[in-house]
Structures are given as C-alpha cells and as structure tokens.
Design an enzyme around this catalytic site. Sequence first.
Site, PDB file in Angstrom:
ATOM      1  CG  ASP A   8      21.313  13.483  -4.009  1.00  0.00           C
ATOM      2  OD1 ASP A   8      20.225  14.095  -2.334  1.00  0.00           O
ATOM      3  OD2 ASP A   8      22.011  13.063  -3.158  1.00  0.00           O
ATOM      4  CG  ASP A  10      24.216  16.981   0.007  1.00  0.00           C
ATOM      5  OD1 ASP A  10      24.690  17.542   0.258  1.00  0.00           O
ATOM      6  OD2 ASP A  10      24.084  16.491   1.465  1.00  0.00           O
ATOM      7  CB  THR A 113      18.773  17.766  -0.873  1.00  0.00           C
ATOM      8  OG1 THR A 113      19.764  18.299   0.543  1.00  0.00           O
ATOM      9  CG2 THR A 113      17.674  19.534  -0.853  1.00  0.00           C
ATOM     10  CB  ALA A 114      18.280  14.810   2.987  1.00  0.00           C
ATOM     11  CE  LYS A 158      16.780  12.732  -1.093  1.00  0.00           C
ATOM     12  NZ  LYS A 158      18.403  12.786  -1.684  1.00  0.00           N
ATOM     13  CG  ASP A 181      25.863  10.514  -3.700  1.00  0.00           C
ATOM     14  OD1 ASP A 181      26.319   9.260  -3.139  1.00  0.00           O
ATOM     15  OD2 ASP A 181      24.748  11.349  -3.435  1.00  0.00           O
TER      16      ASP A 181
END
Length: 267
Positions: A8, A10, A113-114, A158, A181
């Site tokens: 991921d 962020d 990632t988004a 994801k 996270d």
Amino acid sequence: MRAAAFFDLDKTLMEGSSALHFARAAYKAGMLSRRKMASDAWANIRFRLRGSTDEQTDELRQRVLDSIAGQRVVDLARLGPDVLAGVLPLMYEEMLKVAWEHQDAGRPAYIVTAASQELAETLARVLVFEGGIGMRSEISGGVYTGRPDGPFTYREGKAQAIRELAEREGIDLEQSYAYSDSESDLPMLRAVGHPVAVNPDAALERVAREEGWRIMRFDTLRRRVRLAAALGLGALLAGGGGYAAARMRRPAWWRLRKRSAVRLLFM
C-alpha cells in the site's frame, strides 16, 4: 511460480497521504482553488491520525474524478515533478529497504493504491519497483471524462487487482507478502500468505495481534501531536497573570522551543 510483495502507498510506503501533494501541485498549476486545497490539507491530517472510512474514501474518489473531468491527460502528467517533490521525501526508508530486500530475494515488488494509476506507475519507476496498480480514470480524445475505467482499487478491489496480476504473471500468492496500515486493506492482506501491518490503525492492529501477523511501526505524527498537546496543556495549567509574568521572564530560546514544537505538527 514465484512469490511477490505488494505495498500500500499512503501511511505504508510513505508518511501521510499522496492526495495532499497532488492537490498542492494542482493548486500551483491553477487547477485547484485555495479553499479546496485547505480542505484537502485538513483531510490529510485526519487521515494520518485516524485512518479513513469507506464513506470518506468513496467521497475522495468521486472528488478526484470530478476534479480531473475535462482536463487533458498531458496537463496532469506535467504535475508529476511537483507531486514527486512532495511525496519522495516522505518515503519511509525502512519500507524501501524491505521492498528492495524482497527484490534481491527474487520477489518482485508492486505498489497497490487507491491513488491514480498514473501516480502508481510513476512511483514504481522512480523507486525501481516492478509495477504499480492504482485507480484508472476513463480517457477519451486525450481528456479525462470524469468516469472510472475499471474497479476501484480499495478494499476488495485491491485484492481483486493482485489476484488478476498473480494470474497474469504466474505469482504464488500463498508465498507472497502484503503490507498495509489500514483495516480497509484486510482483503489484500488476507489474499497472501504473509500479511504485515505497517503503522496500523486500531482495527488492523487488533486483527494482526489476534492472527499473529508481523507489526511494523515507525510513524511519528502521533508522537508530535502528543508533544504539542502536552505543551499546550502546560500553558493552560500555568494560567492567569502568573503565567504571563513567567513568560516575560523566560529567555528567547524557551519561547522559540515552544513554537518549534508546535511547528512539528506540520513538518
């Protein structure tokens, strides 16, 4: 079949939210208002402290799609240098070392990632990862339409993205690793044999401890906030004229130290 490592972005590979740095670059280029940029800055602080809910993330996705509707692809691509200038200094050295160790062991590394597909691919190239997977936006005639072009790479999206990649590239997910996270990434973490929680929010930390997953923690923002809050509380408790008089007697270096502690929040 070989294993891989999925990261991921962020709060996992980097401190904070990449969306804020895209907003800054867009503001400098005249694509974003000052008010909108301030709103994104506050959203970034909340994200770093509390994580994001499904509703907040869906809202962010739509906001991003709306903001780029009608923009030329080449104009957004030209924001790349400014975005990278904000994002790269916030990369966690610990996580980059982990990713490169995976590569040295024969496991390719991917960002999942988004954030936009363009940012994911750009960062992957700069960080020497094998690839990046992000949110795709529809393009027509070199212009963004404001509509999505594929599944949203969030939650189950994801996990779906890495399963599709694994099928294409011949990757054994049972032997693979995933790092995140947030509780929202539990589908991705559970899609591999070796999930790792990085700077986890409360919900993910609880699951990680229950299931015996590895936990890595090195995010410093909460510590900075606690330091600033303690200084502020001390000032309030001092109170009244006594505090004012004491403040007048303190040397300049003391007052500078206090202001520097508050500025830590925004570093």
